[in-house]
Design a protein around this motif. Structure first.
Motif, PDB file in Angstrom:
ATOM      1  N   GLN A 112       0.543  -1.222  -0.035  1.00 28.12           N
ATOM      2  CA  GLN A 112       0.003  -0.174  -0.039  1.00 28.12           C
ATOM      3  C   GLN A 112       0.935   1.418  -0.232  1.00 28.12           C
ATOM      4  O   GLN A 112       0.448   2.217  -0.606  1.00 28.12           O
ATOM      5  CB  GLN A 112      -1.007   0.009   1.218  1.00 28.12           C
ATOM      6  CG  GLN A 112      -1.785  -1.092   1.264  1.00 28.12           C
ATOM      7  CD  GLN A 112      -2.794  -1.332   2.353  1.00 28.12           C
ATOM      8  OE1 GLN A 112      -2.211  -1.077   3.623  1.00 28.12           O
ATOM      9  NE2 GLN A 112      -4.002  -1.882   2.343  1.00 28.12           N
ATOM     10  N   ALA A 113       1.972   1.204   0.867  1.00 28.09           N
ATOM     11  CA  ALA A 113       3.000   2.337   0.730  1.00 28.09           C
ATOM     12  C   ALA A 113       3.656   2.658  -0.559  1.00 28.09           C
ATOM     13  O   ALA A 113       3.927   3.858  -0.772  1.00 28.09           O
ATOM     14  CB  ALA A 113       3.857   2.297   1.895  1.00 28.09           C
ATOM     15  N   ARG A 349      -5.349  -8.169   0.468  1.00 28.84           N
ATOM     16  CA  ARG A 349      -5.443  -6.887  -0.259  1.00 28.84           C
ATOM     17  C   ARG A 349      -7.006  -6.746  -0.693  1.00 28.84           C
ATOM     18  O   ARG A 349      -7.720  -7.742  -1.203  1.00 28.84           O
ATOM     19  CB  ARG A 349      -4.800  -6.900  -1.790  1.00 28.84           C
ATOM     20  CG  ARG A 349      -4.677  -5.574  -2.038  1.00 28.84           C
ATOM     21  CD  ARG A 349      -3.500  -5.444  -3.257  1.00 28.84           C
ATOM     22  NE  ARG A 349      -3.644  -4.170  -4.289  1.00 28.84           N
ATOM     23  CZ  ARG A 349      -3.332  -2.993  -3.909  1.00 28.84           C
ATOM     24  NH1 ARG A 349      -2.631  -2.834  -2.577  1.00 28.84           N
ATOM     25  NH2 ARG A 349      -3.430  -2.178  -4.579  1.00 28.84           N
ATOM     26  N   PRO A 350      -7.659  -5.472  -0.360  1.00 27.42           N
ATOM     27  CA  PRO A 350      -8.844  -5.283  -0.578  1.00 27.42           C
ATOM     28  C   PRO A 350      -9.251  -5.453  -2.183  1.00 27.42           C
ATOM     29  O   PRO A 350      -8.400  -5.017  -3.058  1.00 27.42           O
ATOM     30  CB  PRO A 350      -9.349  -3.885  -0.085  1.00 27.42           C
ATOM     31  CG  PRO A 350      -8.078  -3.811   0.854  1.00 27.42           C
ATOM     32  CD  PRO A 350      -6.753  -4.309   0.413  1.00 27.42           C
ATOM     33  N   PRO A 351     -10.414  -6.001  -2.606  1.00 25.57           N
ATOM     34  CA  PRO A 351     -10.763  -6.112  -3.720  1.00 25.57           C
ATOM     35  C   PRO A 351     -11.082  -4.617  -4.411  1.00 25.57           C
ATOM     36  O   PRO A 351     -11.129  -3.413  -3.752  1.00 25.57           O
ATOM     37  CB  PRO A 351     -12.008  -6.623  -3.834  1.00 25.57           C
ATOM     38  CG  PRO A 351     -12.567  -6.328  -2.482  1.00 25.57           C
ATOM     39  CD  PRO A 351     -11.645  -6.253  -1.510  1.00 25.57           C
ATOM     40  N   PRO A 352     -10.608  -4.480  -5.795  1.00 22.31           N
ATOM     41  CA  PRO A 352     -10.712  -2.809  -6.373  1.00 22.31           C
ATOM     42  C   PRO A 352     -12.071  -2.469  -6.514  1.00 22.31           C
ATOM     43  O   PRO A 352     -13.221  -3.468  -6.104  1.00 22.31           O
ATOM     44  CB  PRO A 352     -10.317  -3.313  -7.790  1.00 22.31           C
ATOM     45  CG  PRO A 352     -10.544  -4.835  -7.944  1.00 22.31           C
ATOM     46  CD  PRO A 352     -10.242  -5.635  -6.714  1.00 22.31           C
TER      47      PRO A 352
END
Length: 362
Positions: A112-113, A349-352
């Protein structure tokens, strides 16, 4: 680089625990005190400095002064030795240490970073973000375990005082010492300031100096290659390394497989080790049962065995991309740990978000 292209923290843990072999220092003890013996007055060190200067086109006086500051590290000669014979490898135990919830969560934060650089690397070299992130996670736990040895000391020790009792790798480390000094000179770094593993691996991705010279890249265009603190350089360099060894965009790393019951057929499939050598049809002819995706695979495959101590081994059918991961560290256990950690990080990871495009009028 015929041993490990990168001598990693993960490799050290695997070789020392072997309960569970470049990249990839949990078992490493603290470096020797500063008062360790100096190489300043040794004639062989002075001769090596002259050889390196001539080969690398460096100022001989600068190389002499640099190598004169190196100090023998007894702990390095101990750590480079192979593990005791007779210790069974154990994939399940190794995986449990390398692929845990905390490391996966830290990997998600790293993703994420630094998403911008990961996306750029994937676009350019075709290496998925999760694979790059997992390499950094297995190698140094996202910078937590970089190694505390002065790289100059480690490489000088292994170049000039390589221990007996195993195959002599002093020539390899002399080449790495030459690459290290060349890199320091090009980057205007003080050679005594760079810290790394007992084998001389540097930074978040634990690149050996020769790999920095060959594969590392200035990811953000600032004119320097910094694998210690610059995520753009780290990410770009890992992705380029994979690409240079033949990573194929979109190709899975492995498929599920049931091994043949016939021991002779199994031995035939295992003989090439992790080098993809058999078509899916040939594996089937020898009695291996691939999953549906594996049966449709068009390229060569390797039967990869992962021992589990006293329990039955685990097996996968490795593709060319599996073999590429092992170029980072020549171990199928290491490669599988990277792949499994990548899968866990991607799972977190969250879904798009759904597409915001409006539905066309009918």
């Amino acid at each position: 680089m015929s041993w490990f292209p990168l001598l990693s923290a993960a490799a050290l843990l695997f070789s020392l625990a072997a309960a569970a072999a470049p990249h990839r220092q949990r078992g490493a003890k603290s470096p020797e005190p500063v008062a360790a013996p100096s190489y300043a007055s040794r004639e062989d060190a002075q001769a090596l400095a002259r050889t390196i200067a001539a080969a690398q086109g460096l100022d001989p006086d600068w190389v002499q002064r640099a190598l004169a500051q190196a100090r023998f590290q007894a702990s390095v000669t101990r750590l480079v030795m192979p593990p005791p014979a007779g210790i069974a490898k154990n994939w399940a135990a190794y995986r449990a240490r390398m692929v845990d919830a905390a490391r996966a969560a830290e990997g998600l934060r790293f993703w994420q970073a630094h998403e911008r650089w990961l996306n750029q690397a994937e676009s350019r070299w075709g290496v998925p973000p999760e694979m790059v992130v997992a390499i950094v996670g297995v190698e140094t736990y996202y910078g937590r375990i970089r190694g505390g040895f002065r790289v100059l000391d480690a490489l000088a020790t292994l170049s000039l005082d390589f221990p007996s009792g195993r195959s002599d790798r002093s020539g390899f480390y002399r080449d790495e010492l030459a690459a290290f000094l060349s890199w320091c000179h090009a980057e205007q770094r003080d050679p005594t300031s760079v810290k790394g593993s007992y084998a001389g691996a540097i930074g978040l991705p634990q690149f050996m100096p020769s790999s920095i010279r060959r594969y590392a890249i200035d990811g953000d265009g600032d004119g320097h290659i910094d694998l210690e603190y610059n995520p753009a350089d780290v990410i770009s360099s890992v992705a380029r390394y994979f690409a240079e060894f033949g990573w194929e965009r979109g190709l899975p790393t492995h498929y599920g497989v049931q091994v043949p019951a016939d021991t002779s057929a199994r031995a035939t499939l295992l003989a090439p080790d992790i080098q993809p050598s058999f078509s899916a049809q040939r594996m089937s002819e020898l009695g291996a049962v691939l999953d549906e995706a594996g049966r449709a695979h068009a390229g060569p495959l390797a039967l990869v065995e992962l021992q589990n101590g006293d329990a039955a081994p685990s097996y996968v059918a490795g593709t060319r991309n599996f073999w590429v991961v092992t170029r980072y560290n020549w171990s199928s256990y290491y490669a599988m740990a990277v792949i499994d950690l990548a899968r866990e990080i991607k799972r977190l990871r969250p879904p798009p978000p759904p597409s915001s495009a409006s539905t066309p009028l009918q």
